[in-house]
Structure formats: C-alpha cells, structure tokens
Design a protein around this motif. Structure first.
Motif, PDB file in Angstrom:
ATOM      1  N   ARG A  56       0.866  -1.187   0.073  1.00  0.00           N
ATOM      2  CA  ARG A  56      -0.009  -0.035   0.312  1.00  0.00           C
ATOM      3  C   ARG A  56       1.259   1.269   0.163  1.00  0.00           C
ATOM      4  O   ARG A  56      -0.066   2.160  -0.649  1.00  0.00           O
ATOM      5  CB  ARG A  56      -0.301   0.127   1.214  1.00  0.00           C
ATOM      6  CG  ARG A  56      -2.238  -0.959   1.353  1.00  0.00           C
ATOM      7  CD  ARG A  56      -3.210  -1.079   2.269  1.00  0.00           C
ATOM      8  NE  ARG A  56      -4.071  -1.909   2.488  1.00  0.00           N
ATOM      9  CZ  ARG A  56      -4.380  -1.474   3.230  1.00  0.00           C
ATOM     10  NH1 ARG A  56      -4.514  -1.121   4.404  1.00  0.00           N
ATOM     11  NH2 ARG A  56      -5.454  -2.615   3.650  1.00  0.00           N
ATOM     12  N   THR A  57       2.193   1.617   0.175  1.00  0.00           N
ATOM     13  CA  THR A  57       3.158   2.163   0.387  1.00  0.00           C
ATOM     14  C   THR A  57       3.731   2.688  -0.665  1.00  0.00           C
ATOM     15  O   THR A  57       4.698   3.268  -0.791  1.00  0.00           O
ATOM     16  CB  THR A  57       3.166   2.437   1.960  1.00  0.00           C
ATOM     17  OG1 THR A  57       4.116   0.394   1.690  1.00  0.00           O
ATOM     18  CG2 THR A  57       2.841   2.081   2.951  1.00  0.00           C
ATOM     19  N   THR A 108      -6.577   2.355   1.737  1.00  0.00           N
ATOM     20  CA  THR A 108      -6.020   1.873   0.573  1.00  0.00           C
ATOM     21  C   THR A 108      -3.693   2.419   0.588  1.00  0.00           C
ATOM     22  O   THR A 108      -3.166   2.082  -0.614  1.00  0.00           O
ATOM     23  CB  THR A 108      -6.270   2.632  -0.890  1.00  0.00           C
ATOM     24  OG1 THR A 108      -6.587   3.728  -0.996  1.00  0.00           O
ATOM     25  CG2 THR A 108      -7.464   1.064  -1.065  1.00  0.00           C
ATOM     26  N   GLY A 109      -4.005   3.519   1.412  1.00  0.00           N
ATOM     27  CA  GLY A 109      -3.015   3.913   1.914  1.00  0.00           C
ATOM     28  C   GLY A 109      -2.579   4.588   3.169  1.00  0.00           C
ATOM     29  O   GLY A 109      -3.670   5.199   3.752  1.00  0.00           O
ATOM     30  N   TRP A 211       4.950  -1.586   3.849  1.00  0.00           N
ATOM     31  CA  TRP A 211       3.133  -2.535   4.319  1.00  0.00           C
ATOM     32  C   TRP A 211       3.628  -3.901   3.376  1.00  0.00           C
ATOM     33  O   TRP A 211       3.803  -3.944   1.671  1.00  0.00           O
ATOM     34  CB  TRP A 211       2.355  -2.227   3.474  1.00  0.00           C
ATOM     35  CG  TRP A 211       0.728  -2.480   3.085  1.00  0.00           C
ATOM     36  CD1 TRP A 211       1.254  -3.894   2.744  1.00  0.00           C
ATOM     37  CD2 TRP A 211       0.113  -2.579   4.203  1.00  0.00           C
ATOM     38  NE1 TRP A 211      -0.599  -4.144   3.069  1.00  0.00           N
ATOM     39  CE2 TRP A 211      -1.072  -3.555   4.120  1.00  0.00           C
ATOM     40  CE3 TRP A 211      -0.446  -1.992   5.577  1.00  0.00           C
ATOM     41  CZ2 TRP A 211      -2.202  -3.668   5.132  1.00  0.00           C
ATOM     42  CZ3 TRP A 211      -1.740  -1.654   6.287  1.00  0.00           C
ATOM     43  CH2 TRP A 211      -2.636  -3.109   5.947  1.00  0.00           C
ATOM     44  N   SER A 642      -3.773  -6.371  -0.975  1.00  0.00           N
ATOM     45  CA  SER A 642      -2.915  -6.392   0.481  1.00  0.00           C
ATOM     46  C   SER A 642      -3.552  -6.722   1.501  1.00  0.00           C
ATOM     47  O   SER A 642      -2.108  -6.465   2.787  1.00  0.00           O
ATOM     48  CB  SER A 642      -2.559  -4.755  -0.156  1.00  0.00           C
ATOM     49  OG  SER A 642      -3.866  -4.098   0.674  1.00  0.00           O
TER      50      SER A 642
END
Length: 690
Positions: A56-57, A108-109, A211, A642
């Motif tokens: 996610r990163t 999501t982030g 992540w 994820s």
C-alpha cells in the motif's frame, strides 16, 4: 445434536491440504504460535515472487513466504516521541491530549504529515528472519517453469508438509516440519540433483518499513551476517542496528556450507539426501535436536492437539454447505494455533506476512483468541493474555494523561505496547473490555481460582478506567466524544462522535463481569462500576432500528455493521431490546454493501442471529458468498491483494460456531443450526458462551 465418540483422525484427515501447482494466494505453513515458516510448492521458499502481497505504500510487492516470529523485530535508527504527535481534544471532562495523525490514512494507503508520524508508525516492524530455498549455484536462477508434476500435502494430524516435484525433469522430495516448542525447522531434501550441485540457499534481508513486506533486500551494507562453524554444523549471527538474533544449522555428514555473499549461504552435499535442522532465536540457539526428533515432536504435538479440546463433526448433514463449513472449522483450528497462539497478540496476517508492519491490533485480539477457551484450549490464549501485564505501565500512563484512573489499552502496537499515531486507533474504545471478556472465558474454561488471581490486576485496572471514562449527562452516562466506533467510517467526525450502540452494551456487560470478579475474589463491590453499567445512555433507535451511534451522521452503510454486535458478540444486557435488534439484523441483511465489510463481520452477524433464534440467518451470514468471506484452499480468509491473510476471520468463525453448536448459559443445544433434519451436528469439548 451433541455427541461423543467423534473419529477425530478421520475428521481431520479429510481436510488435509493438497497442492499440485503454484496457487499464488494459498501457500502452506508450519509453525508453533511463536514462529512460522511458509513454503511454496517446492516445500521451501524457492519462488517468493510467485506469492506476492500488494504494497500500500509504493515500495514494491512483498511475499507470503515469510519466516516470522513473535520475538523478531527491527527498528531503523530514530528518536521520536509520541508527544510529537499529540492533539488536544475537547471532551465532557475538559481538554484531553490524544495521540493523533495529521496526515492522510485510508484503507488503500497512508501519507504521514511528519517524520515523527512516519517513524512512530513504522517502527518497530516485524522482521523476516531468513529465506530458505533451492538453488543451482553457477547456473541461472530457478524459475517456476522448471517445476513440474508437483504433489504436496499438509498432513494436519502430524503438522508435516511432504511433497515431491520434478526439477528439470528430475524428481525432488522435500519434507518440512516445525518443532512445537522451539523455533526450529526440520527440512529433508532428497534428489540425485544434490550430487550434481543442487543447493539449499539460506539468505538474510534487512528489515522493511513497507506494508506487506518484512524483508528489504536492497541494503546489504546496513546489516551483517557472520558465519562461524559449530560442532556438526554452523551458525550465523545477525546484527541489524540494535536487533540481534542467531540462526544455527545442523548439517548431516557429507554436507558443507559456503558463503556466496555477505548475506547468502549455500548448503551442498555429496549425498542424494540432506536432512537439516535450522533453529532461530534472539540468541544463537544451542543443543539442537536431530532431524528425526523434530519430526517426532511435531507428530506427537499435533496428534495430541487434535485428540483433545473441541471437535465438530458435520459429516451426517444433508445441507450441501456442511462439508465446506467443516473444512473451514478444521483448517481454522490449525491456522490459529500456528499464527495466533504466541506470547503476544498476533497481527491480522499472523506469522505469514506483514500488515501494518507486523504490528498487532488489540481490538482484534478477541477475534484471534476468544475461540481458544471455547474450544477447550485456554492455554493457547493465556500465552498472549498475560502480555497485558507487560504493558500495564504504559496503559496506566495513557489513562493518567487523560485524567483517568486504571489502564487505557492501546490499539496498534508492537511488543513494547507503544501506541501508533493514527486518526483512528487512539480514539477506539471497543478494545477496552476485551481483556475482561477474554479473562472471563479463561476462568469459565478452567473452572479454577487460578485464572482469578492471575488476571485480577488486568481486570481491575481495565474496569477502573471503564467506570471513569463515561460522563453523566441528562440521558445517562455518555461514551465520548472524542471517539471512533468499531465501525471506523466515523474517523473524520471523531471530535463529536458519541455513544456507539455496540460499545455501550459491551461497556455495561463487562463492568458487571468485573464486579462479579470482585465478589469471587472476596473484595467489596465498587459502587461506581454498577452505577455506570446501569446508567449508560440507551442506544439510539431511528426508524425502528439501532443506529451505529448517537451523533451525526448516526449510521453510515459502510464497513462493519457494528450496532448488530451489541447482542451477539456481547451477551444480553438491559440496554438492548431483542426485537429492535431483530429488525436491525433484517435491515442490515437486506441493505448493507457487503463489499465494504471485513472477514470477522460474517461470524459476528451469525452470532447475533443465533442469539435471536434465527439459525438460517446465522448460516446465511456465516457462509455468505462474498469476496471477503472467501476461504482459500489452505484455509485462510482472504480479503484483498494487500490483506491476503486475515486471521480475525478464522478466529471469529470458530467463536461463532462454538456459539451456534454449544450455545450459551441456559440456551439449549445447537441454537445456531436448523432443526429440520438438514444438519447433523456432533460436537465434543465446546464451552458454552456467557
């Protein structure tokens, strides 16, 4: 619908996991709760890129093929304090400082607003201890296309993975097992390719702040892997900043090791069979058992595990859903035992891959571990329940900083118990009653005073905070603001959120349980505990159904329908009217956007339906065919690319099935299954819920 004499070996045996090809989402693992090793179709970790985890990163994908432990953590150098991330909020008691996050955070982030926020969220992070796979020195790296005719099997009764495949057309057999009490692997590789140069590769990464990725292979200069010979094998001493750990390997006669780089070691042999023992620990392990002893220990442990504790046999059922439910139940018992039964609460992805850098969420501890005493294995929960004592000082500091007695438990933490900056975690309160509920389940399961004395401090400090946190108002004692309910969709209105339905009921029930503990301990009652429990604001009802909370926007159809869990997860209380909850259940089942939910929602809804006497609805919820209620061939509850592993779903399933099969105090048998003859439910060793 109860029964005795279940053929447990047959029950477990019919759900052994068999693999014939790379299934990217569904590798197999061996472990003991404190340590876990996940393998690909070769029985080792030869093809990590074929089992990806979306990051996610923005740091590139990770892998499901982890070698993770409860004790293996790493931090990059840094010196930041939670004081750097605090914001003062108005509360009914006046201004109170909260750990906060000014940057963006979503499903999501995330985008931290400062170096302090970033470092405190990312450190410490759980460390991938090693990568062990097959290699061909001096030749091109092995590729999945080199593998054919794979047949792999996880025998649940022994905890051993056996497999065979062809590598470039030549047979290779691999056996993998984990010691049940020590962080030791036993690996056997048999192939004539060993005499032709095939090697077992042992490699070590740096720690990763990304992540879904516990390994950073891009910084070889940032850590050291020192090789030294030992009698019968070798050891590698690892140093990563302030983290140190050791790996010891027992080699058979004819095998040798050589370094291929600063962090890569190749084990080769002149014999067609190599049996290895690989041990991990904060200190270099010593006194290692032979390969055969590790296998024997695994076989004894798992035979005992399955022969004791709870069992559920649905094989006589006519309903076509029964075999799949039984499969999920059996595999979830194995997976929670190897991923969720360590000395600290587990992360949501267990010991397979990192989510939130390996940090664990205390609001999920109930979902990871409540089922253990319900299935007659209280000792597996007790391994992590005692950890609350280790962070009691921090929890008391948090409560005191907010002007309250007792202990306020954090949300997203590592073993040190330090909170993470977040616009959600520090404002959650539904994790607060968990230690009381979990300790009560242990007490009920063991039937002795030992649990009372062991967990009395945790229960008393938890309740002291809970009795002081609500503020008395015209409508009763109020929870919040600020606050974020279990349904985290309200994070943006945390400054004004108050009186979530689920938390109100949970608060009332847990305070009365704590009061009962005082009686059992021979202590005088605390009048304020009962006063607050009886005087909490009644949950808001709008249009005939319970709202999520008593503040705008009241109910957002997104994420967890948490108002349902005020009766189901929480036993009956005077705050909740069953018929209103029945209307709420039917409304949610008809209208809720299921793509926004998470894996533990389905068993939680099943618990509500069961308490309301609606077994068909319970089964429909528990087995609903939605993306986040998917259970893979290996038994894991997949959510997203994820979040490919989600143990709260597995643990929640077991808790819900215990309620559905064994019921609760005075409920009668199997209240969660229809009585029309379509289900034959035989169970042993299950504990009724409160």
């Amino acid at each position: 619908m109860t029964g005795t004499g279940i053929d447990r070996r047959a029950l477990v045996g019919r759900h052994a996991v068999e693999v014939t090809e790379i299934v990217a989402e569904s590798p197999l693992s061996v472990g003991n709760g404190e340590f876990c090793f996940t393998v690909d179709v070769t029985g080792l970790q030869t093809f990590p890129d074929s089992y990806p985890v979306e990051d996610r990163t923005g740091n590139g994908p990770g892998t499901l093929l982890g070698t993770l432990s409860s004790w293996g953590w790493h931090s990059v150098p840094g010196s930041y304090d939670l004081a750097d991330t605090m914001t003062t909020y108005d509360t009914p008691r006046g201004p109170v400082p909260y750990v906060d996050m000014r940057g963006d955070l979503s499903g999501t982030g995330e985008n931290p607003a400062s170096a302090a926020e970033a470092w405190l969220r990312n450190n410490p992070h759980r460390l991938d201890l090693a990568r062990i796979g097959l290699a061909r020195p001096g030749e091109a790296p092995l590729e999945p296309a080199d593998v054919s005719d794979a047949r792999q099997r996880l025998d649940l009764w022994t905890g051993v993975i056996t497999g065979e495949h062809r590598l470039g057309g030549t047979p290779v057999q691999v056996t993998t097992a984990c010691h049940p009490e020590r962080d030791i692997l036993a690996v056997r590789v048999a192939s004539r390719l060993l005499t032709e140069g095939l090697a077992v590769r042992l490699a070590f990464p740096y720690g990763s702040q990304a992540w879904g990725n516990a390994a950073d292979w891009s910084r070889p200069e940032a850590h050291t892997s020192a090789l030294r010979e030992t009698p019968g094998g070798f050891a590698v001493e690892r140093v990563l900043d302030d983290t140190r750990y050791g790996v010891a390997v027992v080699l058979p006669d004819g095998a040798q090791v050589r370094a291929e780089g600063p962090h890569e070691f190749l084990i080769t042999s002149r014999q067609p069979v190599v049996e290895l023992v690989v041990a991990f620990g904060p200190e270099p392990p010593a006194d290692l058992p032979a390969y055969e002893r590790v296998l024997e220990a695994s076989e004894r442990h798992w035979a005992r595990f399955w022969s004791t504790g709870g069992a559920l046999d649905l094989s006589g059922s006519q309903d076509e859903r029964a075999p799949e439910l039984e499969r999920r139940v059996v595999l979830s018992q194995y997976l929670t035992a190897i991923h969720c039964a360590g000395s600290t609460p587990p992360q949501e992805t267990g010991l397979m891959t990192n989510s939130w850098r390996g940090r664990f969420h205390l609001e999920m501890h109930w979902w990871h571990g409540a089922h253990f005493p319900l299935w007659g294995r209280a000792e597996l929960l007790e391994r992590s329940l005692g950890w609350y004592d280790a962070i009691l000082g921090r929890a008391r500091e948090t409560a005191a900083r907010q002007g309250l007695p007792g202990a306020r438990w954090p949300k997203q933490v590592a073993p040190d118990g330090r909170e993470s900056p977040s616009p959600i975690g520090p404002f959650l309160v539904w994790q607060q009653p968990h230690p009381i509920f979990l300790a009560e389940l242990v007490r009920r399961s063991t039937g002795s005073r030992e649990a009372l004395t062991r967990y009395a401090g945790i229960v008393m400090d938890t309740a002291a905070f809970m009795a002081a946190f609500p503020v008395k108002g015209p409508g009763g004692h109020t929870l919040g603001p600020p606050l974020v309910p279990a349904q985290e969709s309200y994070a943006e209105v945390r400054a004004n959120a108050a009186n979530p339905t689920f938390e109100l009921a949970y608060w009332a029930w847990a305070l009365e349980v704590a009061q009962e503990w005082r009686r059992l301990l021979g202590l005088e009652p605390e009048p304020s505990w009962s006063e607050v429990a009886a005087g909490l604001s009644r949950p808001l009802v709008r249009d005939g159904v319970y709202a999520a909370m008593d503040a705008p926007p009241y109910t957002v159809p997104d994420d967890h329908p948490s108002m349902l869990y005020a009766l189901g997860v929480v036993p009956p209380t005077d705050l909740i009217e069953p018929e209103t909850m029945r209307a709420t259940l039917r409304h949610v089942m008809a209208t809720w956007p299921w793509e926004t939910t998470w894996g533990w929602d389905y068993p939680a809804i099943a618990m509500t339906a069961t308490r309301l006497g609606e077994p068909e609805t319970a089964l429909a919820a528990l087995l609903m065919p939605t993306a986040k209620n998917t259970y893979l061939p290996n038994g894991h509850n997949r959510q997203t690319a994820s979040l490919p592993v989600y143990l709260p779903g597995n643990g929640g399933l077991l808790a819900a099935v215990a309620l559905m099969a064994a019921g609760w105090d005075g409920s009668g048998p199997a209240p969660g299954f229809p009585t029309d003859g379509s289900w034959t439910v035989r169970h042993e060793g299950l504990l009724p819920l409160p």
